[in-house]
Motif scaffolding. Structure first.
Motif, mmCIF file in Angstrom:
data_model
loop_
_atom_site.group_PDB
_atom_site.id
_atom_site.type_symbol
_atom_site.label_atom_id
_atom_site.label_comp_id
_atom_site.label_asym_id
_atom_site.label_seq_id
_atom_site.Cartn_x
_atom_site.Cartn_y
_atom_site.Cartn_z
ATOM 1 N N THR A 96 0.856 -1.181 0.000
ATOM 2 C CA THR A 96 0.000 0.000 0.000
ATOM 3 C C THR A 96 0.895 1.235 0.000
ATOM 4 O O THR A 96 2.114 1.111 -0.066
ATOM 5 N N ARG A 136 -8.009 7.656 -0.711
ATOM 6 C CA ARG A 136 -9.241 6.861 -0.630
ATOM 7 C C ARG A 136 -9.980 7.010 0.685
ATOM 8 O O ARG A 136 -11.171 6.725 0.761
ATOM 9 N N GLY A 145 -15.571 -3.544 1.043
ATOM 10 C CA GLY A 145 -15.512 -2.100 1.272
ATOM 11 C C GLY A 145 -16.386 -1.280 0.338
ATOM 12 O O GLY A 145 -17.111 -0.380 0.764
ATOM 13 N N ARG A 146 -16.325 -1.630 -0.957
ATOM 14 C CA ARG A 146 -17.057 -0.818 -1.949
ATOM 15 C C ARG A 146 -18.572 -0.874 -1.693
ATOM 16 O O ARG A 146 -19.280 0.115 -1.807
ATOM 17 N N ASN A 187 -10.480 4.535 11.652
ATOM 18 C CA ASN A 187 -11.825 4.131 12.055
ATOM 19 C C ASN A 187 -11.714 3.372 13.381
ATOM 20 O O ASN A 187 -11.156 2.280 13.428
ATOM 21 N N ARG A 235 -14.354 10.469 2.521
ATOM 22 C CA ARG A 235 -15.249 10.588 1.349
ATOM 23 C C ARG A 235 -16.705 10.332 1.747
ATOM 24 O O ARG A 235 -17.613 10.956 1.205
ATOM 25 N N ILE A 236 -16.929 9.405 2.704
ATOM 26 C CA ILE A 236 -18.308 9.153 3.173
ATOM 27 C C ILE A 236 -18.798 10.366 3.979
ATOM 28 O O ILE A 236 -19.926 10.834 3.805
ATOM 29 N N TRP A 265 -2.280 6.307 -1.529
ATOM 30 C CA TRP A 265 -3.530 5.555 -1.718
ATOM 31 C C TRP A 265 -4.426 5.738 -0.483
ATOM 32 O O TRP A 265 -5.610 6.057 -0.606
ATOM 33 N N ASN A 292 -14.383 7.148 6.814
ATOM 34 C CA ASN A 292 -13.787 7.512 5.532
ATOM 35 C C ASN A 292 -14.186 8.956 5.226
ATOM 36 O O ASN A 292 -15.376 9.292 5.237
ATOM 37 N N ARG A 316 -4.398 -5.810 2.989
ATOM 38 C CA ARG A 316 -4.198 -4.363 2.832
ATOM 39 C C ARG A 316 -5.524 -3.602 2.692
ATOM 40 O O ARG A 316 -5.597 -2.411 2.960
ATOM 41 N N HIS A 319 -19.615 9.272 12.401
ATOM 42 C CA HIS A 319 -18.699 8.132 12.519
ATOM 43 C C HIS A 319 -17.529 8.372 11.572
ATOM 44 O O HIS A 319 -17.725 8.793 10.432
ATOM 45 N N CYS A 333 -19.754 -0.473 14.453
ATOM 46 C CA CYS A 333 -19.446 0.962 14.269
ATOM 47 C C CYS A 333 -20.620 1.875 14.621
ATOM 48 O O CYS A 333 -20.426 3.068 14.854
HETATM 49 O O1 UT7 Z 1 -17.026 1.594 9.846
HETATM 50 C C1 UT7 Z 1 -17.719 0.598 9.179
HETATM 51 C C2 UT7 Z 1 -18.115 1.065 7.904
HETATM 52 N N1 UT7 Z 1 -17.055 0.898 6.949
HETATM 53 C C3 UT7 Z 1 -16.900 1.763 6.006
HETATM 54 O O2 UT7 Z 1 -17.608 2.739 5.997
HETATM 55 C C4 UT7 Z 1 -15.902 1.494 4.925
HETATM 56 C C5 UT7 Z 1 -16.530 1.748 3.613
HETATM 57 N N2 UT7 Z 1 -15.665 1.562 2.500
HETATM 58 C C6 UT7 Z 1 -14.603 2.354 2.216
HETATM 59 O O3 UT7 Z 1 -14.276 3.233 2.979
HETATM 60 C C7 UT7 Z 1 -13.892 2.150 0.906
HETATM 61 O O4 UT7 Z 1 -14.628 1.277 0.099
HETATM 62 C C8 UT7 Z 1 -12.453 1.606 1.059
HETATM 63 C C9 UT7 Z 1 -11.555 2.674 1.660
HETATM 64 C C10 UT7 Z 1 -12.454 0.374 1.961
HETATM 65 C C11 UT7 Z 1 -11.877 1.228 -0.296
HETATM 66 O O5 UT7 Z 1 -11.943 2.332 -1.188
HETATM 67 P P1 UT7 Z 1 -12.540 2.143 -2.662
HETATM 68 O O6 UT7 Z 1 -12.385 3.411 -3.350
HETATM 69 O O7 UT7 Z 1 -13.925 1.584 -2.511
HETATM 70 O O8 UT7 Z 1 -11.537 1.106 -3.276
HETATM 71 P P2 UT7 Z 1 -11.832 -0.358 -3.832
HETATM 72 O O9 UT7 Z 1 -12.160 -1.303 -2.734
HETATM 73 O O10 UT7 Z 1 -12.781 -0.227 -4.970
HETATM 74 O O11 UT7 Z 1 -10.394 -0.732 -4.384
HETATM 75 C C12 UT7 Z 1 -9.783 -0.009 -5.473
HETATM 76 C C13 UT7 Z 1 -8.430 -0.633 -5.753
HETATM 77 C C14 UT7 Z 1 -8.497 -2.159 -5.884
HETATM 78 O O12 UT7 Z 1 -7.616 -2.536 -6.935
HETATM 79 P P3 UT7 Z 1 -8.182 -2.864 -8.393
HETATM 80 O O13 UT7 Z 1 -9.159 -3.987 -8.174
HETATM 81 O O14 UT7 Z 1 -8.861 -1.587 -8.838
HETATM 82 O O15 UT7 Z 1 -6.954 -3.216 -9.149
HETATM 83 C C15 UT7 Z 1 -7.944 -2.661 -4.562
HETATM 84 O O16 UT7 Z 1 -7.329 -3.930 -4.679
HETATM 85 O O17 UT7 Z 1 -7.524 -0.389 -4.672
HETATM 86 C C16 UT7 Z 1 -6.920 -1.608 -4.246
HETATM 87 N N3 UT7 Z 1 -6.635 -1.512 -2.823
HETATM 88 C C17 UT7 Z 1 -5.510 -0.943 -2.349
HETATM 89 N N4 UT7 Z 1 -4.443 -0.393 -2.966
HETATM 90 C C18 UT7 Z 1 -3.469 0.129 -2.199
HETATM 91 C C19 UT7 Z 1 -7.401 -1.901 -1.770
HETATM 92 N N5 UT7 Z 1 -6.793 -1.597 -0.616
HETATM 93 C C20 UT7 Z 1 -5.609 -1.010 -0.942
HETATM 94 C C21 UT7 Z 1 -4.555 -0.465 -0.192
HETATM 95 N N6 UT7 Z 1 -3.516 0.099 -0.855
HETATM 96 N N7 UT7 Z 1 -4.559 -0.452 1.152
#
Ligand code: UT7
Length: 322
Positions: free
Chosen positions: A28, A36, A214-215, A279, A254-255, A32, A252, A151, A249, A112
């Motif tokens: 990571t 994010r 996550g998404r 978080n 962005r949320i 990133w 993130n 990660r 809470h 949460c």
């Molecule tokens: O408190 C409980 C409630 N929880 C939440 O509210 C969390 C909600 N979700 C989120 O905050 C976001 O979805 C995340 C921060 C978890 C992820 O962000 P995202 O913009 O939704 O990313 P994604 O899961 O769509 O992943 C995008 C890319 C993926 O790669 P590919 O498939 O596009 O090649 C992941 O594999 O980022 C990759 N990725 C990372 N890259 C670098 C995932 N984690 C990491 C990382 N470092 N740590």
């Protein structure tokens, strides 16, 4: 009768872990994680430091801030998904650690959304006359249930605790009263697989690890948080222009940003600590609240909207006039 906040406090473990430190362990980067999530660092509990230790430290700070002693407290309620033991409750350990010899103590588990649930519950105890002064705590050591090789999740969470003291006081019954003005709670167990821990006493007899789509959680969060915020404001009879602060809470940035935009609230009126704490699940709202009170941003009489969502899915919102 209203449940009025007399004071608050928080505790963060000493050790701070930066994004760069995590980038040395998993694939990571600081770029990133910041882009994010908005997270820059998080606190991680020391070896042997338990959720009840964090909770007791936050509780002690809240009692001091409220000018109260252990003899003044009728009940201790702790929101946590990372208890010290399967049983007894973390709250009973906190009760003992703080030298509280009477009343009762128990935990509430809504991950949460835990602080909104425990606040609604404590409000109910006060309105039904079962307690006059309650120590309400959110405390977590999520570092203990993270898969440090994943990660997608290990960069998101941190440890910490926050607490407030509520007292039964007479109000006029309108939105100008101080205290808890309204709460709305929701859950839908159909979404279990989006955010869960892969263990438990009755399944694997292990604590398990946090797993998250996550998404998908993100998608639910943006819609459900804005909806429940509208719902609680309608219930109390206030609108977004009446709010002094949103204390969301901290999952993130962005949320948080998307929810504020849906409510037409400027980000200057939103308390944001996710950059420093990550978080911290049930601890995130009382931690953010206590930091903002310490900084003199939240003042007596301010109207606060709190909202949260997490595993279950469980979500909710509360309005509190500080
Ligand atoms: O408190 C409980 C409630 N929880 C939440 O509210 C969390 C909600 N979700 C989120 O905050 C976001 O979805 C995340 C921060 C978890 C992820 O962000 P995202 O913009 O939704 O990313 P994604 O899961 O769509 O992943 C995008 C890319 C993926 O790669 P590919 O498939 O596009 O090649 C992941 O594999 O980022 C990759 N990725 C990372 N890259 C670098 C995932 N984690 C990491 C990382 N470092 N740590």
């Amino acid at each position: 009768m209203r449940a009025v906040a007399l004071g608050c406090g928080h505790y963060l473990p000493e050790r701070v872990v930066s994004n760069d430190e995590l980038a040395a362990q998993v694939d990571t980067s600081d770029e990133w994680i910041v882009a994010r999530t908005g997270i820059r660092r998080r606190h991680i509990a020391a070896e042997g430091e338990k959720t009840s230790d964090l909770a007791a430290a936050a509780g002690r700070a809240a009692l001091e801030n409220a000018g109260l002693g252990p003899e003044d407290i009728d009940a201790v309620v702790v929101a946590t998904a990372t208890p010290d033991q399967t049983f007894p409750s973390t709250a009973t350990r906190v009760q003992h650690a703080l030298g509280i010899k009477r009343g009762f103590a128990y935990d509430i588990q809504a991950v949460c959304a835990g602080f909104i649930y425990v606040l609604a519950n404590a409000n109910g105890l006060i309105l039904s006359g079962q307690a006059k002064r309650i120590l309400v705590i959110g405390a977590e050591t999520f570092s203990r249930i993270l898969d440090w090789d994943d990660r997608a999740t290990c960069v998101l969470f941190g440890d910490g605790a926050g607490a407030i003291v509520l007292e039964a006081q007479e109000g006029d019954g309108g939105p100008a009263d101080r205290g808890v003005l309204g709460t709305c709670l929701h859950s839908d167990g159909a979404y279990n697989d989006l955010l869960y821990v892969s263990g438990g006493p009755s399944t694997t007899q292990t604590a398990g690890f946090l797993r998250m789509e996550g998404r998908e959680v993100f998608r639910h969060a943006v819609v459900k948080l804005a909806d429940v915020a509208e719902e609680v404001m309608e219930k109390v009879g206030v609108g977004p222009t009446d709010l002094d602060w949103i204390v969301p809470h901290q999952a993130n940035l962005r949320i948080i940003d998307a929810t504020a935009r849906k409510l037409s609230m400027s980000m200057d009126k939103v308390v944001v600590t996710v950059q420093d704490h990550g978080n911290t699940s049930a601890a995130s709202i009382p931690l953010a609240l206590s930091v903002a009170v310490d900084e003199g941003r939240i003042r007596p009489g301010d109207l606060l909207l709190m909202e949260a969502i997490g595993g279950g899915l469980a979500w909710g919102a509360a309005l509190l006039r500080w």
